[in-house]
Every structure is written in structure tokens, then in C-alpha cells.
Design a protein around this motif. Structure first.
Motif, PDB file in Angstrom:
ATOM      1  N   GLN A 210       0.819  -1.210   0.000  1.00  0.00           N
ATOM      2  CA  GLN A 210       0.000   0.000   0.000  1.00  0.00           C
ATOM      3  C   GLN A 210       0.854   1.262   0.000  1.00  0.00           C
ATOM      4  O   GLN A 210       0.535   2.243  -0.665  1.00  0.00           O
ATOM      5  N   GLY A 211       1.958   1.219   0.732  1.00  0.00           N
ATOM      6  CA  GLY A 211       2.818   2.401   0.808  1.00  0.00           C
ATOM      7  C   GLY A 211       3.997   2.369  -0.121  1.00  0.00           C
ATOM      8  O   GLY A 211       4.715   3.371  -0.236  1.00  0.00           O
ATOM      9  N   TYR A 212       4.252   1.213  -0.758  1.00  0.00           N
ATOM     10  CA  TYR A 212       5.348   1.057  -1.715  1.00  0.00           C
ATOM     11  C   TYR A 212       6.714   1.339  -1.077  1.00  0.00           C
ATOM     12  O   TYR A 212       7.596   1.910  -1.703  1.00  0.00           O
ATOM     13  N   PHE A 213       6.891   0.931   0.179  1.00  0.00           N
ATOM     14  CA  PHE A 213       8.193   1.098   0.816  1.00  0.00           C
ATOM     15  C   PHE A 213       8.670  -0.259   1.308  1.00  0.00           C
ATOM     16  O   PHE A 213       7.889  -1.181   1.559  1.00  0.00           O
ATOM     17  N   CYS A 214       9.975  -0.388   1.437  1.00  0.00           N
ATOM     18  CA  CYS A 214      10.601  -1.647   1.825  1.00  0.00           C
ATOM     19  C   CYS A 214      10.554  -1.792   3.349  1.00  0.00           C
ATOM     20  O   CYS A 214      10.945  -0.878   4.091  1.00  0.00           O
ATOM     21  N   THR A 215      10.100  -2.945   3.798  1.00  0.00           N
ATOM     22  CA  THR A 215      10.051  -3.229   5.243  1.00  0.00           C
ATOM     23  C   THR A 215      11.185  -4.136   5.694  1.00  0.00           C
ATOM     24  O   THR A 215      11.598  -4.075   6.847  1.00  0.00           O
ATOM     25  N   HIS A 216      11.678  -5.016   4.802  1.00  0.00           N
ATOM     26  CA  HIS A 216      12.756  -5.938   5.165  1.00  0.00           C
ATOM     27  C   HIS A 216      13.691  -6.087   3.969  1.00  0.00           C
ATOM     28  O   HIS A 216      13.247  -6.090   2.821  1.00  0.00           O
ATOM     29  N   ASN A 217      14.950  -6.229   4.276  1.00  0.00           N
ATOM     30  CA  ASN A 217      15.963  -6.485   3.261  1.00  0.00           C
ATOM     31  C   ASN A 217      16.852  -7.619   3.773  1.00  0.00           C
ATOM     32  O   ASN A 217      17.628  -7.435   4.708  1.00  0.00           O
ATOM     33  N   PHE A 218      16.693  -8.811   3.161  1.00  0.00           N
ATOM     34  CA  PHE A 218      17.381  -9.995   3.643  1.00  0.00           C
ATOM     35  C   PHE A 218      18.579 -10.282   2.753  1.00  0.00           C
ATOM     36  O   PHE A 218      18.449 -10.422   1.528  1.00  0.00           O
ATOM     37  N   LYS A 219      19.755 -10.412   3.399  1.00  0.00           N
ATOM     38  CA  LYS A 219      20.991 -10.723   2.704  1.00  0.00           C
ATOM     39  C   LYS A 219      21.615 -11.967   3.320  1.00  0.00           C
ATOM     40  O   LYS A 219      21.484 -12.213   4.511  1.00  0.00           O
ATOM     41  N   GLY A 220      22.275 -12.739   2.481  1.00  0.00           N
ATOM     42  CA  GLY A 220      22.926 -13.937   2.990  1.00  0.00           C
ATOM     43  C   GLY A 220      23.111 -15.003   1.943  1.00  0.00           C
ATOM     44  O   GLY A 220      24.007 -15.849   2.068  1.00  0.00           O
ATOM     45  N   HIS A 221      22.294 -14.999   0.908  1.00  0.00           N
ATOM     46  CA  HIS A 221      22.444 -15.990  -0.151  1.00  0.00           C
ATOM     47  C   HIS A 221      23.708 -15.723  -0.947  1.00  0.00           C
ATOM     48  O   HIS A 221      24.112 -14.566  -1.157  1.00  0.00           O
ATOM     49  N   ALA A 222      24.302 -16.797  -1.426  1.00  0.00           N
ATOM     50  CA  ALA A 222      25.507 -16.679  -2.240  1.00  0.00           C
ATOM     51  C   ALA A 222      25.208 -16.673  -3.727  1.00  0.00           C
ATOM     52  O   ALA A 222      26.123 -16.490  -4.537  1.00  0.00           O
ATOM     53  N   GLY A 223      23.960 -16.883  -4.099  1.00  0.00           N
ATOM     54  CA  GLY A 223      23.590 -16.905  -5.504  1.00  0.00           C
ATOM     55  C   GLY A 223      22.330 -16.093  -5.753  1.00  0.00           C
ATOM     56  O   GLY A 223      21.797 -15.404  -4.858  1.00  0.00           O
ATOM     57  N   ILE A 224      21.842 -16.188  -6.965  1.00  0.00           N
ATOM     58  CA  ILE A 224      20.635 -15.457  -7.362  1.00  0.00           C
ATOM     59  C   ILE A 224      19.438 -16.004  -6.602  1.00  0.00           C
ATOM     60  O   ILE A 224      19.223 -17.224  -6.552  1.00  0.00           O
ATOM     61  N   VAL A 225      18.633 -15.127  -6.052  1.00  0.00           N
ATOM     62  CA  VAL A 225      17.415 -15.531  -5.349  1.00  0.00           C
ATOM     63  C   VAL A 225      16.342 -15.764  -6.409  1.00  0.00           C
ATOM     64  O   VAL A 225      15.726 -14.828  -6.916  1.00  0.00           O
ATOM     65  N   SER A 226      16.137 -17.025  -6.757  1.00  0.00           N
ATOM     66  CA  SER A 226      15.245 -17.369  -7.865  1.00  0.00           C
ATOM     67  C   SER A 226      13.802 -17.551  -7.438  1.00  0.00           C
ATOM     68  O   SER A 226      12.893 -17.380  -8.257  1.00  0.00           O
ATOM     69  N   LEU A 227      13.563 -17.899  -6.171  1.00  0.00           N
ATOM     70  CA  LEU A 227      12.204 -18.110  -5.678  1.00  0.00           C
ATOM     71  C   LEU A 227      12.046 -17.451  -4.317  1.00  0.00           C
ATOM     72  O   LEU A 227      12.951 -17.533  -3.466  1.00  0.00           O
ATOM     73  N   ALA A 228      10.902 -16.817  -4.106  1.00  0.00           N
ATOM     74  CA  ALA A 228      10.572 -16.204  -2.815  1.00  0.00           C
ATOM     75  C   ALA A 228       9.086 -16.402  -2.560  1.00  0.00           C
ATOM     76  O   ALA A 228       8.267 -15.967  -3.378  1.00  0.00           O
ATOM     77  N   ARG A 229       8.747 -17.073  -1.455  1.00  0.00           N
ATOM     78  CA  ARG A 229       7.349 -17.372  -1.134  1.00  0.00           C
ATOM     79  C   ARG A 229       7.086 -17.109   0.338  1.00  0.00           C
ATOM     80  O   ARG A 229       7.910 -17.445   1.209  1.00  0.00           O
ATOM     81  N   PHE A 230       5.907 -16.537   0.634  1.00  0.00           N
ATOM     82  CA  PHE A 230       5.480 -16.321   2.011  1.00  0.00           C
ATOM     83  C   PHE A 230       4.927 -17.613   2.594  1.00  0.00           C
ATOM     84  O   PHE A 230       4.324 -18.434   1.882  1.00  0.00           O
ATOM     85  N   HIS A 231       5.125 -17.781   3.874  1.00  0.00           N
ATOM     86  CA  HIS A 231       4.517 -18.898   4.599  1.00  0.00           C
ATOM     87  C   HIS A 231       3.005 -18.693   4.604  1.00  0.00           C
ATOM     88  O   HIS A 231       2.523 -17.577   4.843  1.00  0.00           O
ATOM     89  N   PRO A 232       2.212 -19.743   4.347  1.00  0.00           N
ATOM     90  CA  PRO A 232       0.755 -19.559   4.260  1.00  0.00           C
ATOM     91  C   PRO A 232       0.098 -19.100   5.550  1.00  0.00           C
ATOM     92  O   PRO A 232      -0.976 -18.498   5.505  1.00  0.00           O
ATOM     93  N   ALA A 233       0.719 -19.374   6.716  1.00  0.00           N
ATOM     94  CA  ALA A 233       0.041 -19.090   7.990  1.00  0.00           C
ATOM     95  C   ALA A 233       0.858 -18.220   8.930  1.00  0.00           C
ATOM     96  O   ALA A 233       0.337 -17.787   9.958  1.00  0.00           O
ATOM     97  N   LYS A 234       2.107 -17.947   8.631  1.00  0.00           N
ATOM     98  CA  LYS A 234       2.952 -17.180   9.535  1.00  0.00           C
ATOM     99  C   LYS A 234       3.632 -16.055   8.784  1.00  0.00           C
ATOM    100  O   LYS A 234       3.703 -16.057   7.558  1.00  0.00           O
ATOM    101  N   LEU A 235       4.153 -15.087   9.557  1.00  0.00           N
ATOM    102  CA  LEU A 235       4.912 -13.990   8.972  1.00  0.00           C
ATOM    103  C   LEU A 235       6.339 -14.460   8.742  1.00  0.00           C
ATOM    104  O   LEU A 235       7.291 -14.038   9.411  1.00  0.00           O
TER     105      LEU A 235
END
Length: 951
Positions: free
Chosen positions: A135-160
């Protein structure tokens, strides 16, 4: 060929077209809106799974879409683009861009919504994953740690929580603490897909499939341990988890469900909470038990391209009764569980369309038929067609919505096809050198014919249509005849079991191993064959540039048609005459007489090889398609092209005509459904004529009523330049006539002389005009049009239209004076600020000035040429003056008068004498007295004055 000219076709229009909706990439399904999102040529296409065709497109010009996500309601889409921007589109009836923002430093590889649609996760090539407030178009989290391209990103169906995948590594991130709470490393090759399997209400397990031929099940509680590793022995391209509760209940309640999967569901005492389905390069859909890792069921892929599968998605996550598979052939198959049956097929993308043919449907009249009833009593329509798209699975496609059913059985690419005359059977042949006959209604295999030593290039059933319903039923009892030709240069006539017998072996099919007739048809490979409508002849065309006519079904050669300079691609028999048409690589179509096998017509107009030719149902016209991408309609009588239709952008390999419907396909992967619009166009022309007459009469009525300005405005709005010209000409001639009658405006007179002239005119007014109280001034003031007032009453759009019209008029010599007059009124009346706002006014002024200079030069040249008349008159002693004197005096006075006229000088003496004459004449009229001699003198003087005025 005696057909009324009114029955000839003139125009065809595209009713529907199929250009594909998927060329590879991500596919997402929204259950609430029954919406399937897929990528096609870097555009997001939204496909309605019920109507099987794209309904909307999300496009950003100049910035291709790389990946996307659709929220759970199907109202919003978040897209990633080549520019690195993320965009929010609202998916209403009209697609609208809501916001664009910079996402990552590099291109975004995956986008996904959470269950509520409030958050969006993105994985990027820059090895980071971000979570955004949508809604606000702003970033809330920025996760770093992978050594390669992040090819898939999915939210947990029931948890944050967020699951991200890069190469062989899986990470679980907690949004509340913004920390990585789990790292899962067990795959040996890149992970291609992931899904969540529900164990309990709030408890889910993660399922990942990789190209290491292993499916792993992970526990997302605690340290994210590996629950089970299942070897599947193929590269896993897609995984799907389906709940078993509803499927198990269905299998127990309904015994109609058969198969290994349904049987396992009934027999298993404690089934798992979910079943895992995998697809890959082995061409099979497999079901796995996550508890013991055993295969539960397997089903062969119905897709082409050797059945390779790329994706699998669940369409009903709550019940798990529907799923969709996407194959290497870029087509979508909709499945129903637990029976493992395909209930729908969506053509995502086709390669080159090499053959299309309409499937006729014969509707017999309801009343009881008599023996002498003809085919005119039956109605032939076509709602489906066969499509061959350069793969091993032909398709039976609906003309409405392009829903398709596969004909599965060939082992190599299919290149030829024909449909029986009653539309009940379909014959196909291809590079596997076999011919298969299918039921057009059930798409099941009925017969297989083998015997050719090369690719089967063309097929043809017998073409005689039954005239009565009784004859049709009798024909079903008789064996069917099928003709085939091949690259092995032979032609074969096959005798196939009757329709009644074929109906008994549907599914398994019967084999015909030997043909009834085999002949060496041509010296090179044969491209086409066709049986005549009366079943007495058949024609074949080959690369040896010959059209050969054979006796059907004996196969005796009757004659050859020679004349083409390139190979023959297609042959077609006329439905009404003893002629055959041939399409050749020499870019011509020729018509041959079947009596002496000579050419009687040649149709030239295509710039490249003509690939197909077909007669229209009236037999008086031809439709052709060519390598140049054009379809052309020809009149047979005159060999003239009646129409050219540009819809395809590349080779049009195939066309087929049935009644007023036509289908075409080409190398541009486009399928077009055409409709004959001749009657509609004729009706439209008649309506336009009636409307034109009505509008013209309305304009004329306004002119008669004296509302000339309103008539002029209406003519301008309706784009009637001819009527505007006539109204303006009438106005100008009226003004000129009144000026000539009154004498006003000829000279710039002093105020005293002008007043005296007005008094003289008033005295000379006729008695009738005096009685009516009308004078010349009143007539001038009562004119029905005022150009200045009319121009000021026009709005901006009307002014732009008027300026455009005047610019066109000014370029015409005859219309230039009228255009100059109106344009001068426009410039003098309309304020400069308003004129400046008109679109293209500067260019218009330049064009008007350019043409005006030409018109002025032409007028000056004409004026100079008029001097010649004066010189001729002076040289012959016939000057402008007519006084009785010697020649020298006459010449001097004539020269003086000529120079005065040319230099626009004033002859004050002449004007003075004219005024004196007018006063004398007025006194004579008022007093009405005098002798006859005085009257004669006045008459002579009056004549002298008139002669002076004329000179």
C-alpha cells in the motif's frame, strides 16, 4: 458457372484470432477470479480458464515484463521489468498503472504476494530478498545472505515468514525479528520449484524439487530439519502438494472413479495429509506418498514435444480436485482428480500452423424426406476445425474460444490431414509414415494404416456428400475410401472399415496393413491429392511441376496438366464445373479444363509461391494464400483480384473454406477465423446512402427555411464540402449581384457625394419597392448569412475542420477565390489567441501563403494579358471613348482612359456628367412632363451615358 452476380463474395473479416498467450516463464492461478496469469513475449496475459482465451494484457511500452505476482483476489498485479522497476497494476475491466518504484539494484527474478495481499516479496539477481508494503510502496525488510541469485521467494501460508531459494540453498526468514531462522541444504543441484503441504490447520511442511532428481520434504518448525528425501529418477521441473481429505472422501462415496490413484485412496488406512505430484523430463505425472516416499500413481503426459513437462499447479487448493500442467509444447492441460482425466486444453502457444481444416456438420431438415430431395435441403455448418501445429499431436479446436482436444497417437510430427465429408472422421499422417483415422466427436483412435516408405504429405477422403438422410445412413454401412500420397512418390488408395465397424473399435483401433491401390504418382515427391466432389476423379500435384488426373478409385492415369514453372503445392476441384485449380511455387494459380487438360485461366498477383487454393461454395471465386502472407479473393470469369486480406505477418501455409466461414493459419503461429461480410457491407452501404440522403435533405431544408448558417454548420459537421461550397457560392454571388445592382462599394467616394447618391437611389426606387417599403439597404441587411457571425459561432473542433477544408480548397485553382475569401474572414474575425490554439495552424498558414502567392502571380499574369485588348482597340482606332472627333483626338482620349482604368484613376468629369444626367432623369420622372422632342433628347442622352458606363 451461371451464378448471379449478387452471390459473389466481396469482403471477409476476422471474427476471432488466436496468437497465443504463453511463451515461457512464470504461470500463476487466482482461484477467486478463475484467472490464469502467464507471460507472452514479455507481456502479462490474463487468461480466463473458462473461455480459454486471453481477456486482458498488462503491457508497459518499451519495458518488458520479466516476472509477476497476482494477489489472492485477482485485483492487483505486481510486475518486475527489464529496467529494474517494480510496477503496481490494478486489474479491473481496464488495466491501469497505479505506481512504479525502484526495487533492487539489479533485475528482480521472482515476485510473490502474501495471503492477505498487503505484502510483496521480491528476489533479485543481486542476491537479496526484500519485503514491501504494497500500500505504501516502501521496503520493510531487506534480507541478505544468499551466495547466488534468489530465484524463488514465497510467504509462509500461515505465519509472517518468508522462504527464499538460491541455487541449492533454502532459507527461512522471520519477518518479526528480521532474522534467518533456518538454512536448508540438502540438494545437490539447483532447486527448480517449491510448494507448501498442509499437515494441520496452522502447520505446514515445505516441499522442494530439484534437478538432482530428488524431492525433499522439510519441517518448518524449530531448526527446519529434513523430514524425507524422495528419489524420483528424473529432473524435477515442478512439484505440487494436494490435500487428501476431500479426495479420499470422494473415492469412498463414488465407485465410478477408477485407476491406481483412486484405488490407493480407498485402500490406504492412514493416508498422509497431502500427496506430492511431480513433473519432469520423463513425460509423466507422478504422485508420491510423503510418509514412505513411494510412488502412488503415474500418468503419461498428454503434451506434445515428447511429453516433457515444465510446471504443475493446483487450481483448487482447499479440495485438490483440479490441477494444470504446462508442457514443453507451451500448452495448458486442465486435469480432474482423482480420475486423472484432462477436461480442458488451452493453447498457450503454437509453432508454425501447417494445416487447418474445418469439420463440417450436416443438419438435415426435420420433415420426412422424399426420394428426390437434394442436398439443398441440408444445412452445412462448421463450428470446429483440425489444427496441426508442427508437432505430433493434432488438435480439434473450437471456433468459439479456441478450446482444444488432442489427438494423441503419432510418434513424430504430423504434417497432413483430411476430414470426411460428413465431418465424422479425421485422417492424419506425418513423418512417422503411418496414417491414423480418428473419431471427430470423441477424438479417439479408430484405425491405423501403414505402408508408406516416406512422410505422408497429403490425404483425401471420398468427397461425395449424401443427398438424403437415408443415403447418409446407408453410406455408414459401406467401407470408406482414403487416398494418401507421400514423399516416396507413390499414391495409395485405402479401404477402411465402415463407420459402423469403426465405432466398435474406438480407443484401441484397427489396423489396415495393405492398400487397395498403389501407383507411382510423380517423378518427385507428391505434395497434394484431392478426390473430386462426384467421386469419379482425383488430382495430384508434385514437385515435378505436373498436375495429374486419375480415375477414382482405380488409380488409372487420365491426363496431365502441364504449364507451371515450379512445383505444385495444392489442387482443388470446382464444386460446379469440370475444372481443377492448382497453386504453384511460380506465384500463379491456374485453372485447367478436365476435358482436354488445358489451362483456361491464369491468376497472377501474388509476389511469392502460392501455397493453398480453395473454391468458394458458389464455384465462381477462388481464395488463395501465399508465402507473402496475403490472402487473395479472385473472380474466375475475369481472373481479377476481388480483394486482398492482410492479417498474417508471414507465410500462410493453410486455408479452408466452408460456406461463409474460413480458417487460416501460418508461420506466424496465428490462427484466424474469417467470416464472409459481403451482405453486411451491402447493407451498410445502403444504410449509408439512406443516411446521406437524409442528412442532405436536412441541410437543404435548413437552407429553404432561411437558416443558412445552421445549414453551413451542419454541412461542416457532416463533412459535406460540396454543399458548403454551394452555400458559400450562393452567398457570394448574391452579394456580388446586389453590389452590381446598387453600385455600392465600387469607388471610395466623399461623404457628400455618397449621401447625394443614396438620395438619388432612393428617388429611383421602383413604385412596387416603395409600396412594399423595401429598399436595397433593407435587402442587404436581411441577408440570411453573415460569415463573420458564423465563424465566431464555431467551436475549436469545428474551426480545425474548417481550416483543414480551406487548406484543401486553397490548393485547387477553381476553389481558391472562395477559400481566400473565407480564410480572410476567419483571420479577421477570430481572435489570434484562439487561432493559435488550433492544431497545425502554423503549417496551415504557411501552406495557404505558398498557394496564395501562386494564385496572385496567376492573376497578375492574366491582368497583363488583358492589356493586349486595349492596344488592339487603340491600334484599330476603336478606343474606349466614343465621341465624334478626328482620329488624333479619339486616340488621345482612348489612351488617357485606358491608362486611367489600368492605373485605377478616376474620371471626375465622367462622374460629374453621370450625376447631372441622373438628376435630370429623376426630375423628368417626378414631373412627368415635357414635349416629345425633349423626351427623345433625354432618351438619346441616357443611351449615351449607358454606353459610357459600359466602356
Amino acid at each position: 458457372m451461371a451464378t448471379a452476380a449478387s452471390s459473389l463474395s466481396e469482403a471477409w473479416a476476422v471474427d476471432a484470432r488466436h496468437v497465443g498467450c504463453f511463451t515461457g516463464g512464470k504461470v500463476a492461478f487466482c482461484e477467486s477470479s478463475n484467472l490464469l496469469g502467464c507471460l507472452c513475449d514479455e507481456e502479462l496475459h490474463l487468461v480466463d480458464s473458462s473461455c480459454k482465451e486471453p481477456t486482458r494484457r498488462v503491457v508497459q511500452e518499451g519495458d518488458g515484463v520479466l516476472t509477476f505476482a497476482i494477489d489472492h483476489l485477482g485485483l492487483n498485479a505486481c510486475t518486475s521489468h527489464r529496467s529494474g522497476l517494480l510496477r503496481h497494476f490494478t486489474l479491473g475491466e481496464k488495466i491501469a498503472l497505479a505506481r512504479s518504484w525502484r526495487g533492487h539494484e539489479q533485475v528482480v527474478a521472482d515476485v510473490s504476494f502474501d495471503a492477505t495481499g498487503a505484502l510483496v516479496a521480491t528476489g533479485s539477481v543481486d542476491r537479496t530478498a526484500k519485503v514491501w508494503d504494497f500500500q505504501g510502496y516502501f521496503c520493510t525488510h531487506n534480507f541478505k545472505g544468499h551466495a547466488g541469485i534468489v530465484s524463488l521467494a514465497r510467504f509462509h501460508p500461515a505465519k509472517l515468514q518468508l522462504v527464499t531459494i538460491a541455487d541449492t540453498e533454502v532459507r527461512l526468514w522471520d519477518l518479526e525479528s528480521s532474522q534467518c531462522i533456518g538454512i536448508m541444504k540438502d540438494h545437490l543441484a539447483s532447486i527448480s520449484s517449491m510448494c507448501f503441504g498442509r499437515v494441520k490447520t496452522q502447520l505446514f511442511e515445505l516441499v522442494t524439487g530439484g534437478r538432482d532428481q530428488v524431492v525433499n520434504v522439510w519441517n518448518l518448525q524449530g531448526k527446519c530439519s529434513l523430514v524425507r528425501s524422495i528419489p524420483v529418477f528424473e529432473h524435477v521441473e515442478g512439484v505440487m502438494a494436494v490435500p487428501t481429505r476431500h479426495l479420499r472422501q470422494q473415492c469412498k462415496e463414488h465407485t465410478i472413479f477408477r485407476g491406481p490413484f483412486a484405488d490407493w485412496m480407498r485402500q490406504e488406512k492412514e493416508p498422509p495429509a497431502f500427496i506430492i505430484f511431480t513433473v519432469g523430463n520423463k513425460g509423466a505425472i507422478r504422485a508420491w506418498n510423503p510418509l514412505d516416499g513411494k510412488q502412488v500413481a503415474s500418468h503419461d503426459s498428454p503434451h506434445a514435444a515428447k511429453g516433457e513437462l515444465r510446471q504443475i499447479h493446483c487450481l483448487d487448493t482447499a479440495k485438490g480436485t483440479k490441477m494444470v500442467t504446462i508442457g514443453e509444447d507451451l500448452n495448458f492441460m486442465m486435469w480432474s482428480l482423482p480420475e486423472f482425466e484432462v477436461f480442458s486444453h488451452i493453447m498457450g502457444h503454437n509453432e508454425e500452423i501447417v494445416h487447418v481444416q474445418l469439420i463440417p456438420q450436416i443438419a438435415w431438415p426435420q420433415e420426412q424426406e422424399v426420394e428426390d430431395s437434394t442436398t439443398k435441403g441440408s444445412l452445412v455448418t462448421a463450428d470446429r476445425f483440425v489444427c496441426i501445429a508442427n508437432d505430433e499431436h493434432p488438435r480439434v479446436v473450437s471456433c468459439e474460444g479456441f478450446g482444444a482436444a488432442m489427438l494423441r497417437g503419432h510418434t513424430d510430427v504430423v504434417i497432413s490431414c483430411d476430414v470426411s465429408v460428413d465431418g465424422a472422421w479425421i485422417a492424419t499422417g506425418g513423418k512417422d509414415q503411418v496414417i491414423k483415422v480418428w473419431s471427430a466427436s470423441t477424438c479417439e483412435l479408430a484405425c491405423t494404416c501403414s505402408g508408406h516408405a516416406g512422410d505422408v504429405t497429403a490425404l483425401s477422403f471420398s468427397k461425395r456428400r449424401p443427398r438424403t438422410l437415408r443415403a447418409a445412413s446407408q453410406q455408414e454401412q459401406l467401407p470408406m475410401l482414403l487416398v494418401s500420397v507421400s514423399q516416396d512418390k507413390t499414391m495409395k488408395v485405402w479401404e477402411i472399415p465402415s463407420a459402423k465397424e469403426l465405432g466398435k473399435v474406438l480407443g484401441t483401433g484397427t489396423n489396415v496393413k495393405k492398400s487397395k491401390v498403389t501407383v507411382l504418382a510423380h517423378s518427385k515427391e507428391v505434395n497434394d491429392v484431392l478426390v473430386a466432389p462426384n467421386n469419379k476423379l482425383m488430382a495430384s500435384g508434385g514437385q515435378d511441376k505436373l498436375v495429374r488426373i486419375w480415375k477414382f478409385p482405380e488409380g488409372d492415369l487420365l491426363g496431365e496438366c502441364k504449364g507451371h514453372r515450379r512445383g505444385i503445392w495444392c489442387v482443388a476441384f470446382s464444386p460446379i464445373d469440370q475444372v481443377v485449380a492448382s497453386a504453384s511455387g511460380d506465384a500463379t494459380v491456374r485453372l485447367w479444363n478436365l476435358k482436354d487438360f488445358r489451362a483456361i485461366r491464369s491468376f497472377q498477383g501474388h509476389s511469392s509461391a502460392v501455397l493453398r487454393v480453395a473454391f468458394l461454395s458458389n464455384g465462381m471465386q477462388l481464395m488463395t494464400s501465399s508465402v507473402d502472407g496475403l490472402l487473395k479473393l479472385w473472380h474466375i470469369r475475369t481472373a481479377e483480384c476481388a480483394g486482398t486480406f492482410e492479417e498474417h505477418s508471414s507465410k500462410v501455409w493453410c486455408i479452408d473454406v466452408c460456406g461463409n466461414r474460413m480458417v487460416s493459419g501460418g508461420a506466424d503461429s496465428k490462427i484466424c477465423i474469417w467470416r464472409d461480410t459481403t451482405q453486411e457491407m451491402e447493407k451498410q452501404r445502403q444504410d449509408e446512402k439512406a443516411d446521406l440522403a437524409l442528412k442532405d435533405s436536412r441541410i437543404a431544408l435548413l437552407v429553404r427555411e432561411g437558416k443558412v448558417e445552421a445549414a453551413l454548420t451542419l454541412a461542416l459537421d457532416l463533412k459535406r464540402p460540396g454543399q458548403m461550397r454551394q452555400i458559400l457560392l450562393d452567398h457570394t454571388m448574391d452579394v456580388v449581384g446586389r453590389k452590381m445592382f446598387t453600385g455600392d462599394g465600387d469607388k471610395a467616394e466623399p461623404e457628400s457625394q455618397r449621401g447625394q447618391r443614396k438620395r438619388n437611389k432612393a428617388k429611383r426606387a421602383t413604385p412596387k419597392a416603395k409600396e412594399n417599403g423595401v429598399c436595397a439597404k433593407d435587402k442587404e441587411e436581411s441577408t440570411p448569412i453573415d460569415l463573420r457571425r458564423w465563424v465566431l459561432s464555431l467551436n475549436v473542433e469545428q474551426l480545425e475542420r474548417l481550416v483543414e477544408l480551406l487548406e484543401q480548397w486553397n490548393s485547387n485553382r477553381r476553389m481558391a477565390p472562395l477559400a481566400q475569401m473565407t480564410f480572410a474572414t476567419l483571420l479577421l474575425s477570430v481572435p489570434a489567441s484562439k487561432l493559435k490554439a488550433l492544431e497545425g495552424m502554423n503549417a496551415t498558414c504557411r501552406a495557404v501563403l505558398s498557394y496564395a502567392s501562386r494564385h496572385m502571380a496567376r492573376v497578375e499574369s492574366l491582368l497583363q494579358k488583358t492589356y493586349l485588348f486595349d492596344l488592339i482597340l487603340q491600334g484599330s482606332s476603336q478606343g474606349l471613348a466614343t465621341k465624334d472627333s478626328d482620329d488624333a483626338t479619339i486616340s488621345a482620349e482612348a489612351l488617357k482612359r485606358t491608362m486611367d482604368v489600368l492605373l485605377q484613376g478616376k474620371d471626375e468629369d465622367l462622374e460629374k456628367k453621370e450625376d447631372e444626367f441622373e438628376e435630370t432623369e429623376d426630375d423628368a420622372v417626378d414631373e412627368d412632363t415635357g414635349s416629345e422632342d425633349e423626351k427623345d433628347k433625354d432618351v438619346a442622352t441616357s443611351g449615351e451615358a449607358k454606353r459610357r458606363r459600359k466602356q
